[in-house]
Design a protein around this motif. Sequence first.
Motif, mmCIF file in Angstrom:
data_model
loop_
_atom_site.group_PDB
_atom_site.id
_atom_site.type_symbol
_atom_site.label_atom_id
_atom_site.label_comp_id
_atom_site.label_asym_id
_atom_site.label_seq_id
_atom_site.Cartn_x
_atom_site.Cartn_y
_atom_site.Cartn_z
ATOM 1 N N LEU B 39 0.852 -1.181 0.000
ATOM 2 C CA LEU B 39 0.000 0.000 0.000
ATOM 3 C C LEU B 39 0.892 1.237 0.000
ATOM 4 O O LEU B 39 1.966 1.249 0.611
ATOM 5 C CB LEU B 39 -0.915 -0.002 1.221
ATOM 6 C CG LEU B 39 -1.782 -1.272 1.379
ATOM 7 C CD1 LEU B 39 -2.731 -1.109 2.564
ATOM 8 C CD2 LEU B 39 -2.562 -1.570 0.116
ATOM 9 N N LEU B 40 0.433 2.240 -0.649
ATOM 10 C CA LEU B 40 1.244 3.447 -0.782
ATOM 11 C C LEU B 40 1.012 4.430 0.371
ATOM 12 O O LEU B 40 1.515 5.539 0.349
ATOM 13 C CB LEU B 40 0.963 4.121 -2.123
ATOM 14 C CG LEU B 40 1.309 3.246 -3.345
ATOM 15 C CD1 LEU B 40 0.920 3.943 -4.634
ATOM 16 C CD2 LEU B 40 2.796 2.902 -3.348
ATOM 17 N N GLU B 41 0.212 4.043 1.316
ATOM 18 C CA GLU B 41 -0.005 4.861 2.512
ATOM 19 C C GLU B 41 -0.320 3.908 3.657
ATOM 20 O O GLU B 41 -0.654 2.750 3.421
ATOM 21 C CB GLU B 41 -1.156 5.838 2.281
ATOM 22 C CG GLU B 41 -2.438 5.117 1.857
ATOM 23 C CD GLU B 41 -3.677 5.996 1.786
ATOM 24 O OE1 GLU B 41 -3.660 7.087 2.356
ATOM 25 O OE2 GLU B 41 -4.664 5.556 1.187
ATOM 26 N N CYS B 43 -2.671 2.361 6.018
ATOM 27 C CA CYS B 43 -4.129 2.258 5.918
ATOM 28 C C CYS B 43 -4.726 1.470 7.080
ATOM 29 O O CYS B 43 -4.075 0.606 7.668
ATOM 30 C CB CYS B 43 -4.519 1.545 4.623
ATOM 31 S SG CYS B 43 -4.230 2.513 3.169
#
Lengths: 1156, 117
Positions: B39-41, B43
């Motif tokens: 995931l790019l953040e 979460c």
Amino acid sequence: MSERRREGPSWDWDSPNCRAQMDQIFFRQHDYIQKGTTEHKEFWTFFERFQRFKTKKEMSGSGVAEGHRKEERDRKTTIDLGLPKDYDGRYRINISVCTKDVEERLGTGRSDQRNRHSSSGPRSQEIAACRLALLHFLDFNQRQSFGKLAKLRSEQKALPIYQYRDRIVELVQTHPVVVVAGDTGCGKSTQVPQYLLSSGFSHIACTQPRRIACISLAKRVSFESLNQYGSKVGYQIRFEGTRTPSTKLLFLTEGLLLRHIQADGALEQYQVLIVDEVHERHLHCDFLLGVLRSLLLCRPDLRLVLMSATINIKLFSDYFNSAPVLQVPGRLFPIQVMYQPIPAEEQPSRSEKLDPRPYLRVLQGIDQRYPPEERGDLLLFLSGVAEISTILEACQAYANHTKRWIVLPLHSTLSLAQQDKVFDIAPPGVRKCIISTNIAETSVTIDGVRFVVDSGKVKEMSFDPKAKMQRLQEFWISRASSEQRKGRAGRTGPGVCYRLYAESDYEAFASYPVPEIHRVALDSLILQMKSMGLGDPRSFIFIDPPPASSIQTAMTYLREQGALDPRGELTSMGSLLAQLPVDVVIGKMLVLGSVFNLVEPVLTVAAALSVQSPFLRSAQHNPDCATARQPLHSNQGDPFTLLNTFNAWVQVKGERGGASRKWCRRRGLEEQRLYEMVNLRRQFKELLRSHGLLEVLEERAPSGGGRGQRRERLTERRKLHQLKREHDLAEGGKRKVLRLEDGQEVDSGSDTDQDRRGKEATGGQDVDIQEVKFKLRHNLSELQEEAAASQDLSSRQQSLLKLLLCRGLYPQLALPDEHNANRKDSEQVFHTRNKQGVVIHPTSVFASDPEVLHVPEEGNREGPDKGDSSRHQLLAFVTLLETNKPYISNCVRVPALQALLLVANSLDSNADCTRLVVDGWLEVGLTGEGALNVLSAALTLRADWERLLLAQLGQGTLGAGGGSRAKSGGGLGVPGVSRKDLEKLADGLVRFLLYTEVSYSLCRLTGLQVQNLYVGPQPQTELSEGPAPNPLFPGKEVKPDPIKGGLRVTNYFTYNCLTDSKDLYSECLRTFWTCPHCDLYSPLTPLERMSHEATCKPPGEQQPCQDKEGEGVKAASSSSVAGLTRVYHCDVCNQDLTLTSTEILKHKRQHMHSGR
Amino acid sequence: MEPTTDEVSQNMFNCQLCSLSTPFTYYGQKPPNTRAIVLLEECFVTKDPFSPDRERFLILGSNCSVCHIPVCVGAGCSIFYTKRFCMQCVNKHMDQFPSQIQDELAKKKRSSKKGVS
């Protein structure tokens, strides 16, 4: 530049080879999405769409928006978000997929194109394209699931009850009983259990009056609590459930919770009980509330939540010590009420069909007032099936004409497929008109209804204790029902309710419907109360006590049935019957069947008689169905037809599996009922087994056979489980759109339609989920064996089975009217003890074939009375229900005299036993010698039967009570009762049934005769001086009957009490008689002879040890007479004498003679 | 019988804007069993309740990269454009977003207004 062009000719996205290469990078065995799964397949479909979309976008030119970016850049902003200059959809996705390692290993990706060895291998662009598609795919799936979740949550919040969430939890935490009252649509049934669950309660049970609600609620609530695929939320109904040890919230029926209480008095397994729909006031629910009220005393930690519509709330609150009430407004759209009373000239007069005009006017009105594009269906409430077909016909004619309606009936006797149709959607411009019984008032909820037509009538079952008859009568509904019907119009939008009665009528309606407990026979309820140890039913505190007379009637009935003893305590038979979830008569049948070698057919018959008939009414007039059904018919009676049907169905299942559906359709059978039968049958079998009434089978491999076979079966089961899971997931799919023709044909046998439906119901695959469940639950080969055991019964077995059914069904007997032979088939009349002039229900086999019940002509010449015959028959029946006529249904014919002598509770005779009165309503006239033979034989058989039955019941309860199985796989069916004894008894009974060739007359007594039936107590009866021994049950006393007079010989036989008895001459009735077993040859009175016969048995058949009188038997006795002697003290002689019972009688008589 | 605790003490994710509330099972960038997926953040993640597959994850939301309030991924509450932005921050800094997003949001605003009236 298009991506495609760059790819060059060597790369083809459609080629399996190219795709396989991508699969190697992105969908390996351990990847999030794996090759070969449905998701993988979905990806590639997505991919194609994605590529097309991209190409289209490129064609239309994508850079359009670029110039849009304006001078805003220069404006001072507080922070720089550091966003990329050029827009790319890729930046919108918060997921990335790292496959660098794989790509490198495969030598693709970053490697220079010229260095590539394989010309067809993917280059970095292709991998990038695939990766991008995958990212979009993942993102798309995330959005979809999150969308569902958000929608779910916002729907939950929108429910009226959501505001009260914390209040409800707090109330339950602080009060033992809480009443939540809310109207339709407030969400109480789905939300309250969830609120409690998420606030920390676990072990919650929520009862529902209907099975179907248990299933649908469990499904809905598990979905809403995001546990769709777990088992946190489950249901349990009679034959199936999804409960596991991790289940925290269980939906179950009221009846099932009562059974739990029967097994675990304190209900330790639950922390919270929610009783839903208490306002419906079902018998079980009222009783359950009573039981829970007392249970709360010993379970102060238990929490009880009652949920109700906003009806009569105070009643419930008061019953539970002023429990707090939380009232929640419902969510109904405004509904306009129009009173349109039916004008006098259109009122149906008695026994006339309904006039459809008032109903048609409503349809016309809707057509005129509302444009067809404004959607909204019509729901029409009528009282019964006949009314529905009348109005249906008229409405269909109207629909044919206007093409704006699809008219559909809805009632419980329709096939399930037909019932299902009402949920389908009408095409645009067309409305559904659903004509329903009150089933659509609560049980069935149809969305999209905008118009309701309420006839104001309902047919309700009531019980007439005097005639022992159920009655289905039409009544005005209550205001509560009327409001409920109205509410059906406002579920999805504003609606209109047309009431076909005046407002003043409405005002005059009762406030609430009559609770079930005031309307029905309480036999089963009282039996259950007794078995739960709730003490005297008359002092039990019901929320709304039933009339005392009702309880009394039930107690008397149960006593007659042998379930209660004279003091009102449970007998061993009674405690067994209480465990069986069926009517007392059916339960008796089961117990009786388990004694003899007739368990299999009796199980089937009992199951068949406990479910709705599988024979669809609508198919009766279909000649093809009738022909196909013909081989299943038995003129012995309806239970035999059902037995044949079940057996044939099992054979079809065994041979052709799923083809049984078609087989059923051909015959107009509702297969669902057969599935219910097979389940019920198994439950019965298990119950009988657990009570030691059936041998416990040694554990055997599921289908026998070797390891290979077992493995095969295991694989098959796994496959079946998979199918079931898939089906469960696919369920609740889209609704079909109806066609105009769907309303036209009412006949259920339309093949294509049902096929279509069957397939659709299983999500496109041709899987018959019932068949799958059936295979999972039952061992077919075992079942086939069982069916074979009850197929092709010999005439001996058949007559024994009939006797068992008859004894089970007793006192539900009917006598054919003496003039039936001269009447038309349709006018055959019968009489029961309490109700004259009943008729056979048209569905019965005897309705079409009544001749088999007539007394054959040749009987007439023999006797002086022309009614004499040896072929009189009676009908034993399962139900007596009055609708427009009193109907008996599910009948079986039995030889009258034999059956009566063997099962009746009361037999009274005159002095020479030529006249018998049975149960105070039937008179049997016999002649001379035969009379005594037959009576004597019957008394002996009954004594034996009773003894064996008691022995078996005693054993059974011991075995079950002790927790240990009485036997460990021995061959004996019943311990303590030898198989030989049973066979002998069965043999005796059969011979008695088949070979008793006595000519007799049979008729009902007139009212006047009944009044002057008995001689009454006779102070100077010759034998009344001292207690006389009972000749048939040595050790018991023959006493003068205090009411009837005469001598009470057994608890059912009273000798010489009838007024016409030639009492003065009783001594003259001596005739010379030779005992076939001993040397006795002397003049004997009937009573003396019977008593001798009862005690004198052929040598070698002696009971080695008499149950009651073992000590009185001399050990060394070899002579049959000597073996039965006992010590008798004669007060007159003042001597102890050792005499047989007969001799004692003789001895006494000596004194009497000398005394005269 | 004690109330079981797993329900109560479960980590709840609460969106500060729409107050959507639901339990989460993982917070971070690498949910369990996701293999190549990252995931790019950071979460809030839970198991996807609508998938029969036990290993499917569902991203509920994350913290706004500007104001750090937790927001759900619903289109009305936040957007992701290389980072997570809650709707409040998006509106505040609308000018920094590319025109595609601006147009999209404007269109949405119009249609939702229409829906209400």
